[in-house]
Design a protein around this motif. Structure first.
Motif, PDB file in Angstrom:
ATOM      1  N   ALA A 104       0.861  -1.191   0.000  1.00 37.05           N
ATOM      2  CA  ALA A 104       0.000   0.000   0.000  1.00 37.05           C
ATOM      3  C   ALA A 104       0.890   1.231   0.000  1.00 37.05           C
ATOM      4  N   ARG A 105       1.062   1.847  -1.203  1.00 38.38           N
ATOM      5  CA  ARG A 105       1.947   2.999  -1.372  1.00 38.38           C
ATOM      6  C   ARG A 105       1.233   4.089  -2.175  1.00 38.38           C
ATOM      7  N   LEU A 106       1.764   5.283  -2.104  1.00 37.75           N
ATOM      8  CA  LEU A 106       1.217   6.385  -2.896  1.00 37.75           C
ATOM      9  C   LEU A 106       1.280   6.096  -4.386  1.00 37.75           C
ATOM     10  N   SER A 107       2.310   5.381  -4.829  1.00 40.69           N
ATOM     11  CA  SER A 107       2.487   5.112  -6.255  1.00 40.69           C
ATOM     12  C   SER A 107       1.413   4.192  -6.821  1.00 40.69           C
ATOM     13  N   GLN A 108       0.568   3.651  -5.980  1.00 37.20           N
ATOM     14  CA  GLN A 108      -0.470   2.744  -6.475  1.00 37.20           C
ATOM     15  C   GLN A 108      -1.748   3.475  -6.868  1.00 37.20           C
ATOM     16  N   VAL A 109      -1.881   4.750  -6.495  1.00 39.49           N
ATOM     17  CA  VAL A 109      -3.153   5.433  -6.696  1.00 39.49           C
ATOM     18  C   VAL A 109      -2.917   6.750  -7.447  1.00 39.49           C
ATOM     19  N   ASP A 110      -4.007   7.304  -7.950  1.00 41.50           N
ATOM     20  CA  ASP A 110      -3.955   8.608  -8.636  1.00 41.50           C
ATOM     21  C   ASP A 110      -4.412   9.737  -7.726  1.00 41.50           C
ATOM     22  N   GLU A 111      -5.299   9.426  -6.785  1.00 43.39           N
ATOM     23  CA  GLU A 111      -5.838  10.438  -5.885  1.00 43.39           C
ATOM     24  C   GLU A 111      -5.753   9.940  -4.441  1.00 43.39           C
ATOM     25  N   VAL A 112      -5.664  10.897  -3.506  1.00 43.82           N
ATOM     26  CA  VAL A 112      -5.605  10.541  -2.087  1.00 43.82           C
ATOM     27  C   VAL A 112      -6.477  11.496  -1.274  1.00 43.82           C
ATOM     28  N   ARG A 113      -6.842  11.031  -0.107  1.00 41.46           N
ATOM     29  CA  ARG A 113      -7.462  11.881   0.905  1.00 41.46           C
ATOM     30  C   ARG A 113      -6.436  12.113   2.003  1.00 41.46           C
TER      31      ARG A 113
END
Length: 413
Positions: A361-370
């Motif tokens: 579970a890393r930032l590089s896995q997603v396009d958007e974050v909360r």
């Protein structure tokens, strides 16, 4: 196997010795009991008491204190009491110390037989046989995969109700492309261990590949049953991502694979899915996300944190401040987390893959974050009543040139 039986024999020796011990001590116990009974004086004392009481009765009669009828009744009662006491003191004759000696060997034999039968039924002899198959293949100069499979198949014929033999055969069949045999091994495991989500997922995947990566009605039924029991089952989600990718539904494939990554415990499977995500993103005409798993790197996000004026009197300087980035759907663990204290506020922190809590579970896995910023007086990672919190987002990674401002402005109920 010979060592096993030798060990069982050594364990039985103390039990057999304990059975023989009373027999060896029988003669001494018999002699001691015989001496005790010979020295017993209870009967002699009862007779002495009887004579004393009888003399008292006779003296009372001579003095005229009791008449003849009273004397006869009292003597009869006295005689009866002596007889009862004598009857209570009577002992059956001691048996010979050699009595029952033949029963001891019979009990010893029964103990040995019962122990061996119990081990045959409840022991791990079958698992030991499977282990011996692996050992024979490793130690043989001609050892091969075919030899290992043949040995395990022999064990499957000998012990078809042992789930471990089918658990050993399944990956060998699967990796060698023998899908029919792999399916049979999984079905036997399900019969023996129940319809567990992990086994159902493996069966769905095998049938999916056997059907040329087609989501047949049978495969779909297995998928539905698995997800009903375990909604985030990674094997099924990975398979659904493959099916969506094969049919050009790249966004759907990316969604399945991202969710599957959170459930895989090994980095190899997660890395393979990330590579698939990168290919799907290329097909969509967007820049593929970073797949570096070494720690820091990939997308980064700068967050500017401050505490609202009206809440400053509710926070102590040493209270912990958590800055957390999560995926928008909330299906993954926290993607990045930084820790500070209230004394550091206002502050700016940069979140990247090096701040991940887990490799899947890393930032590089997603396009958007909360983004969530929380002040915790207890220092615990889970929210508690009385914590102070501020939120922002969804924030698109890569589009935020300036720091994202987050104000801690409310209290957790």
């Amino acid at each position: 196997m010979n060592l096993l039986w030798l060990a069982l024999g050594l364990l039985l020796l103390p039990a057999l010795w304990l059975l023989l011990l009373p027999l060896r001590q029988a003669r001494g116990v018999h002699a001691a009991q015989q001496a005790f009974e010979a020295e017993g004086r209870n009967t002699e004392q009862n007779v002495t008491v009887y004579r004393q009481r009888l003399a008292s009765l006779e003296a009372a009669r001579e003095r005229g204190e009791i008449d003849a009828a009273r004397f006869d009744d009292s003597r009869l009662e006295l005689d009866r009491s002596l007889l009862e006491d004598a009857e209570g003191q009577r002992r059956s004759p001691l048996k010979s110390p050699s009595a029952g000696r033949l029963l001891v060997p019979l009990i010893m034999l029964t103990l040995v037989v019962v122990s061996l039968v119990w081990y045959q039924r409840e022991g791990a002899q079958g698992d030991l046989a499977i282990y011996n198959v692996y050992q024979q293949v490793r130690s043989s100069p001609d050892g091969s995969l075919a030899m290992l499979v043949g040995g395990l198949e022999n064990q499957a014929a000998l012990q078809p109700d042992n789930p471990k033999v089918w658990l050993s055969l399944f990956p060998l069949y699967r990796d060698s492309g023998q899908f029919d045999k792999a399916t049979h091994a999984l079905q036997r495991l399900i019969e023996l261990q129940g319809r567990r989500p992990g086994l159902l997922a493996q069966l769905a995947q095998i049938k999916f590949f056997a059907a040329n990566r087609t989501l047949t009605d049978e495969v779909q039924a297995l998928v539905d049953e698995t997800l009903a029991k375990q909604p985030h089952q990674p094997t099924v989600l990975g398979m659904l991502g493959i099916e969506a990718f094969d049919h050009g539904r790249y966004e759907e494939a990316i969604g399945y694979w991202r969710e599957a990554i959170a459930g895989f415990g090994d980095a190899g499977s997660a890395a393979a899915l990330r590579e698939g995500i990168a290919v799907a993103q290329q097909r969509l005409g967007i820049a593929p996300e970073a797949t570096d798993q070494s720690g820091a790197g990939g997308p980064a996000l700068t967050v500017a944190v401050e505490l609202a004026k009206e809440l400053r009197n509710r926070a102590a300087p040493d209270d912990t401040v958590f800055v957390i980035a999560r995926d928008v759907p909330g299906k993954l663990p926290p993607l990045a987390i930084e820790r500070a204290t209230v004394a550091d506020l206002p502050l700016e922190v940069t979140l990247d893959d090096g701040d991940a809590m887990a490799p899947m579970a890393r930032l590089s896995q997603v396009d958007e974050v909360r983004l969530t910023v929380r002040v915790s007086p207890s220092g615990q990672a889970t929210p508690q009543p009385g914590d102070l919190v501020g939120e922002a987002g969804p924030v698109t990674l890569g589009d935020a040139a300036a720091p994202i401002a987050v104000t801690i402005d409310r209290v957790v109920d």
